[in-house]
Design a protein around this motif. Structure first.
Motif, short mmCIF file in Angstrom:
data_model
loop_
_atom_site.label_atom_id
_atom_site.label_comp_id
_atom_site.label_asym_id
_atom_site.label_seq_id
_atom_site.Cartn_x
_atom_site.Cartn_y
_atom_site.Cartn_z
N THR A 330 63.65 51.25 50.30
CA THR A 330 64.44 50.07 49.50
C THR A 330 65.54 49.55 50.58
O THR A 330 66.14 50.31 51.10
N VAL A 331 65.74 48.12 50.61
CA VAL A 331 66.90 47.68 51.23
C VAL A 331 67.64 46.76 50.49
O VAL A 331 66.82 46.05 49.71
N ALA A 332 68.66 46.57 50.68
CA ALA A 332 69.42 45.56 50.02
C ALA A 332 70.78 44.91 50.25
O ALA A 332 71.39 45.68 51.37
N TYR A 333 71.12 43.82 50.06
CA TYR A 333 72.38 43.01 50.57
C TYR A 333 72.97 42.41 49.35
O TYR A 333 72.26 41.62 48.85
N SER A 334 74.47 42.39 49.51
CA SER A 334 75.02 41.68 48.52
C SER A 334 76.44 41.03 48.91
O SER A 334 77.00 41.58 49.89
N HIS A 335 76.68 39.87 48.67
CA HIS A 335 78.13 39.33 49.21
C HIS A 335 79.06 39.06 47.93
O HIS A 335 78.41 38.69 46.74
N LEU A 336 80.06 39.37 47.91
CA LEU A 336 81.02 39.39 46.78
C LEU A 336 82.55 38.76 47.13
O LEU A 336 82.92 38.65 48.50
N GLU A 337 82.86 37.68 46.42
CA GLU A 337 84.25 36.90 46.79
C GLU A 337 85.02 36.96 45.27
O GLU A 337 84.40 36.59 44.27
N ALA A 338 86.27 37.41 45.57
CA ALA A 338 87.22 37.15 44.32
C ALA A 338 87.54 35.90 44.31
O ALA A 338 87.76 35.02 45.07
N LEU A 344 99.43 42.20 45.43
CA LEU A 344 99.84 43.38 46.67
C LEU A 344 99.09 43.13 47.81
O LEU A 344 99.80 43.71 48.75
N TYR A 345 98.08 42.63 47.87
CA TYR A 345 97.01 42.73 49.29
C TYR A 345 97.37 41.06 49.93
O TYR A 345 97.41 39.88 49.20
N PRO A 346 97.34 41.28 51.30
CA PRO A 346 97.79 39.96 52.03
C PRO A 346 96.22 39.14 52.14
O PRO A 346 96.54 37.88 52.36
N ARG A 347 95.07 39.74 51.70
CA ARG A 347 93.99 38.80 51.70
C ARG A 347 93.21 38.86 50.72
O ARG A 347 93.41 39.72 49.83
N ARG A 348 92.37 37.65 50.11
CA ARG A 348 91.57 37.68 49.08
C ARG A 348 90.40 38.64 49.29
O ARG A 348 89.80 38.74 50.33
N ARG A 349 90.17 39.46 48.22
CA ARG A 349 88.89 40.25 48.24
C ARG A 349 87.47 39.51 48.97
O ARG A 349 87.26 38.70 48.03
N VAL A 350 86.83 39.92 49.93
CA VAL A 350 85.77 39.14 50.26
C VAL A 350 84.93 40.36 50.88
O VAL A 350 85.48 41.16 51.87
N GLU A 351 83.54 40.75 50.38
CA GLU A 351 82.78 41.98 50.88
C GLU A 351 81.52 41.59 51.03
O GLU A 351 80.81 40.62 50.45
N ASP A 352 80.92 42.25 52.06
CA ASP A 352 79.38 42.37 52.28
C ASP A 352 78.92 43.76 52.19
O ASP A 352 79.43 44.51 52.80
#
Length: 403
Positions: A330-338, A344-352
Motif C-alpha cells: 500500500t502507498v498513500a499521500y495526503s495534503h493538509l492545510e489549516a 503561538l506558531y509563526p506559520r499556518r499549519r500545512v502538511e504533506d
C-alpha cells in the motif's frame, strides 16, 4: 469410497478421518479431491463454515484456477458474514475465466450473498516495535512567535514496543428480504509499558442495510470514544451512508460519506464537526492478484479556526497470492492545510504526509482460523509546524483471522 459411504450414513467422524488421511496422499489430484469433499461435508452437513473455508483455501493455494473451489470459498465467506471477502473471491473467479455453466453459478452466488451469518467478528493481535510511538518531532526545540521553547522528553519522538489489538464484532437481524439491521462494535488499542502513550478507541454503530441486484446501500450511526494516556481524550457521535456496486465481472466501486461531532475533552477549542467523503475502486486482475485505489476529502470545522483544517489524498494497494502467502502493498499521500495560524506558531499549519506498507499473511502456518501476520509501515509527515513534523517506522508481528 470409504469416506463417501461414511458420510452418506451420517458417520461424519469416520468420513472426516478418511478424507484427512487422503489429504496426505502424494498425488495432488487425490489430495485436492479429498479436500474438496471434506470442505463440502464440513459446510453442508456440519455447518462448520470456517473449517470448510480453510480446506477450500488450501486447494486454491495449489490450484488458483479452480473456479468451482473459489466459488465455494466465496459461499463460505458469505456464510461467515465476510461479505467483502466473498465478493473479492467472486471477482477473482471471474478474472480467471469461467465456462458458461459456472457463470450462471456465479450469478446465483452473487444474488445469494444476502444469506449471511447473523453473528460474527474478527481479531488481530500483534507486537509492534515502533520508532515513533507518539508521532512527534525529533527536534529539541519548538519555534514560536515569542521565541524557541525547549521540548521535554514526552513531547519528542520516542521509540517503543507496543501490543496492537484490533477487533470487531457484528450482529445482523433480518428485517425483510434484501434488508437487514446491522449492529457493529469495534475497538483499536495500542498498549505500551509506559501507560502515558496508550491509545484506545471504541465505537458502536447501527443502521439498516439494503441489497438489490449488484448494489448495497447501508446507513449507520452511533457513538465512539478515545482514551489516550489512561484518560478520556475525545467523544464523538456521528453517522454515515455507504453505497457499493459491482462494476463488470471483476470490479467494484464504493462511495462513503460520514459526518461526526467530536468533543475534545482536553482542549475545548479543538471540538469540531468532521465531514468525510471517499471513493474506492477495487478490481481483480487474475485469480491470484488484484488491487484498488481510493480518493478522499476531509473537513474539520473546529471552534478555533487555527484548529480547523481541510485535507485530501489518495491511496493505492496491490495484493498477490504466492503459494500459501498473501502479500499486500500500500502507498498513500495526503495534503493538509489549516484555516488560520494559531497564535503561538509563526506559520499556518500545512502538511504533506507520505506512507507505505507491505504485509504478508502466512497461511501455511495457520492455527485454526488464525494465521501469522508480518507487516512493515513507514510514514513521513512534512509540516510547517515543527511539533507535527515526524518520521515513523513500525514492524508488526502477530496473528490475524485467516478468513
Amino acid at each position: 469410497m470409504l469416506a463417501g459411504k461414511a458420510r452418506d450414513r451420517g458417520d461424519f467422524v469416520t468420513a472426516q478421518a478418511a478424507y484427512r488421511a487422503l489429504t496426505e496422499d502424494r498425488d495432488l489430484e487425490v489430495r485436492t479431491e479429498a479436500r474438496f469433499r471434506l470442505g463440502l461435508m464440513l459446510a453442508d452437513d456440519l455447518k462448520r463454515y470456517g473449517d470448510a473455508a480453510l480446506e477450500f483455501r488450501r486447494i486454491l493455494d495449489d490450484k488458483p484456477g479452480a473456479a468451482r473451489v473459489r466459488l465455494e470459498l466465496a459461499r463460505m465467506q458469505a456464510m461467515l458474514g465476510n461479505m467483502g471477502a466473498a465478493r473479492k473471491e467472486l471477482r477473482a473467479a471471474q478474472a480467471a475465466g469461467l465456462p458458461s455453466a459456472v457463470e450462471q453459478l456465479v450469478r446465483f452466488y452473487s444474488r445469494a450473498l444476502n444469506a449471511r451469518k447473523p453473528l460474527g467478528g474478527s481479531i488481530e493481535v500483534a507486537m509492534a516495535p515502533d520508532s515513533n510511538i507518539n508521532r512527534a518531532t525529533r527536534s529539541d526545540t519548538l519555534g514560536t512567535v515569542i521565541g524557541a521553547f525547549t521540548l521535554d522528553d514526552d513531547a519528542r519522538a520516542k521509540s517503543g514496543v507496543g501490543l496492537d489489538l484490533q477487533g470487531q464484532g457484528y450482529l445482523r437481524v433480518g428485517i425483510e428480504p434484501g434488508a437487514d439491521l446491522l449492529v457493529r462494535a469495534s475497538t483499536d488499542a495500542t498498549l505500551y509499558r509506559e501507560p502515558g502513550f496508550n491509545d484506545i478507541s471504541v465505537a458502536v454503530q447501527a443502521g439498516p442495510q439494503y441489497t438489490w441486484g449488484g448494489n448495497q446501500l447501508a446507513f449507520s450511526a452511533g457513538p465512539s470514544r478515545r482514551w489516550y494516556g489512561g484518560s478520556l481524550f475525545s467523544t464523538a457521535v456521528g453517522g454515515g451512508i455507504s453505497w457499493q456496486r459491482s462494476v463488470g465481472k471483476r470490479g467494484q466501486v464504493r462511495l462513503d460519506g460520514n459526518v461526526a461531532h467530536v468533543r475534545n475533552r482536553r482542549n475545548a477549542l479543538q471540538t469540531a464537526d468532521d465531514f468525510t467523503l471517499s471513493a474506492n475502486v477495487d478490481r481483480a486482475f487474475t485469480a491470484r492478484s488484484g488491487g484498488g485505489i481510493q480518493v478522499f476529502g476531509f473537513r474539520e470545522a473546529a471552534r478555533d479556526r487555527g484548529y480547523s483544517l481541510a485535507m485530501g489524498g489518495s491511496s493505492a494497494y496491490l495484493f498477490r497470492e504466492l503459494g500459501r502467502t498473501t502479500i499486500v502493498g500500500t502507498v498513500a499521500y495526503s495534503h493538509l492545510e489549516a484555516d488560520a495560524r494559531l497564535f503561538l506558531y509563526p506559520r499556518r499549519r500545512v502538511e504533506d504526509r507520505y506512507s507505505a506498507s507491505i504485509a504478508a499473511t502466512l497461511r501455511a502456518l495457520h492455527l485454526g482460523r488464525f494465521a501469522p501476520l508480518v507487516r512493515f509501515k513507514w510514514e513521513r509527515n512534512r509540516s510547517s509546524i515543527e511539533i507535527y513534523d515526524y518520521r515513523r517506522f513500525v514492524a508488526e508481528f502477530g496473528v490475524t483471522s485467516a478468513f
